[in-house]
Design an enzyme around this catalytic site. Sequence first.
Site, PDB file in Angstrom:
ATOM      1  N   GLU A 121      -3.452   1.927  -7.629  1.00 30.44           N
ATOM      2  CA  GLU A 121      -3.876   3.061  -6.815  1.00 30.44           C
ATOM      3  C   GLU A 121      -2.888   4.223  -6.990  1.00 30.44           C
ATOM      4  O   GLU A 121      -1.832   4.237  -6.326  1.00 30.44           O
ATOM      5  CB  GLU A 121      -3.900   2.669  -5.337  1.00 30.44           C
ATOM      6  CG  GLU A 121      -4.764   1.479  -5.016  1.00 30.44           C
ATOM      7  CD  GLU A 121      -5.145   1.477  -3.541  1.00 30.44           C
ATOM      8  OE1 GLU A 121      -6.333   1.650  -3.251  1.00 30.44           O
ATOM      9  OE2 GLU A 121      -4.247   1.334  -2.701  1.00 30.44           O
ATOM     10  N   HIS A 148       0.849  -1.197   0.000  1.00 30.97           N
ATOM     11  CA  HIS A 148       0.000   0.000   0.000  1.00 30.97           C
ATOM     12  C   HIS A 148       0.887   1.251   0.000  1.00 30.97           C
ATOM     13  O   HIS A 148       1.919   1.288   0.666  1.00 30.97           O
ATOM     14  CB  HIS A 148      -0.925  -0.009   1.222  1.00 30.97           C
ATOM     15  CG  HIS A 148      -1.988   1.028   1.125  1.00 30.97           C
ATOM     16  ND1 HIS A 148      -1.769   2.343   1.434  1.00 30.97           N
ATOM     17  CD2 HIS A 148      -3.284   0.950   0.712  1.00 30.97           C
ATOM     18  CE1 HIS A 148      -2.887   3.038   1.226  1.00 30.97           C
ATOM     19  NE2 HIS A 148      -3.810   2.207   0.784  1.00 30.97           N
TER      20      HIS A 148
HETATM   21  C1  PEP Z   1      -6.746   3.171  -0.052  1.00 33.08           C
HETATM   22  O1  PEP Z   1      -6.436   3.365   1.116  1.00 33.08           O
HETATM   23  O2  PEP Z   1      -6.378   2.140  -0.608  1.00 33.08           O
HETATM   24  C2  PEP Z   1      -7.543   4.184  -0.759  1.00 33.08           C
HETATM   25  C3  PEP Z   1      -7.797   3.992  -2.011  1.00 33.08           C
HETATM   26  O3  PEP Z   1      -7.964   5.281  -0.033  1.00 33.08           O
HETATM   27  P1  PEP Z   1      -9.012   6.406  -0.516  1.00 33.08           P
HETATM   28  O4  PEP Z   1     -10.217   5.696  -1.036  1.00 33.08           O
HETATM   29  O5  PEP Z   1      -9.288   7.212   0.705  1.00 33.08           O
HETATM   30  O6  PEP Z   1      -8.361   7.206  -1.594  1.00 33.08           O
END
Ligand code: PEP
Length: 237
Positions: free
Chosen positions: A159, A90
């Site tokens: 992400e 992450h």
């Molecule tokens: C995450 O923590 O993986 C994430 C996508 O957070 P957020 O939805 O707050 O951007």
Amino acid sequence: MIIASNLKTNYTRKGACAFIDTVQMFMQNSHTSQEVRIYIPATALDTFDKNVQLRVGAQNFYPVQNGSFTGEIGFEQLEEFHITSILIGHSERRHILKESQVLIAQKFDFAKVKEVEIVYCIGEPREVREQGIEAVMAYLWEQFEGIDIHYTNLIVAYEPVWAIGTGLTASQHDIEEVIARLHVKLNAPLLYGGSVKVENIKDILSIPYCEGVLVGTASWDSNAFCTMIQVADTLEK
Ligand code: PEP
């Protein structure tokens, strides 16, 4: 599809338990076909009475069974609660906690031997995104160094770092482009994460080869998270 919530550093043991109960109840009543994951803080780990489509997972662990690693959680502490799904890589652990790719790969190898589901997170910072798609992909592939992309229990979450917890979502086109390119090389299910919410989840889940979402902030409201599961149920995928 896979609809996952990352509670991050929120919720007490009692609160996390109530959150899981609400989601569980919703899943039962709605007969959802979604696969749901909830990554809870380590202090809230417990044996939950869950249905098969809901897995409670861990946000982190140290790649040892047990030992002298003050403050860390070993695998033994996860096994006590039958944890079978884990987040690795992450961006908050990479960038805030300064986890190296070497340590991330060690965690991956350890979890792989344990045969648990790994949600492996990758994502580029803003300055890389500004250099264009080729730079983004080069950065993302580097995050696979030491990682077995053929691991059967692998899920990959794309992400973008600049979209996490900021309220900024990558454009539909940018997500589509990255997911399509990842899909060429990866057999694993691909998720998107980064400011996903009730208002945008339908568009994101409609992206080709996007098989789910990892949601932080917007999932902390259990009703909103249930609504997101409901939206996923309306899509034919
Ligand atoms: C995450 O923590 O993986 C994430 C996508 O957070 P957020 O939805 O707050 O951007």
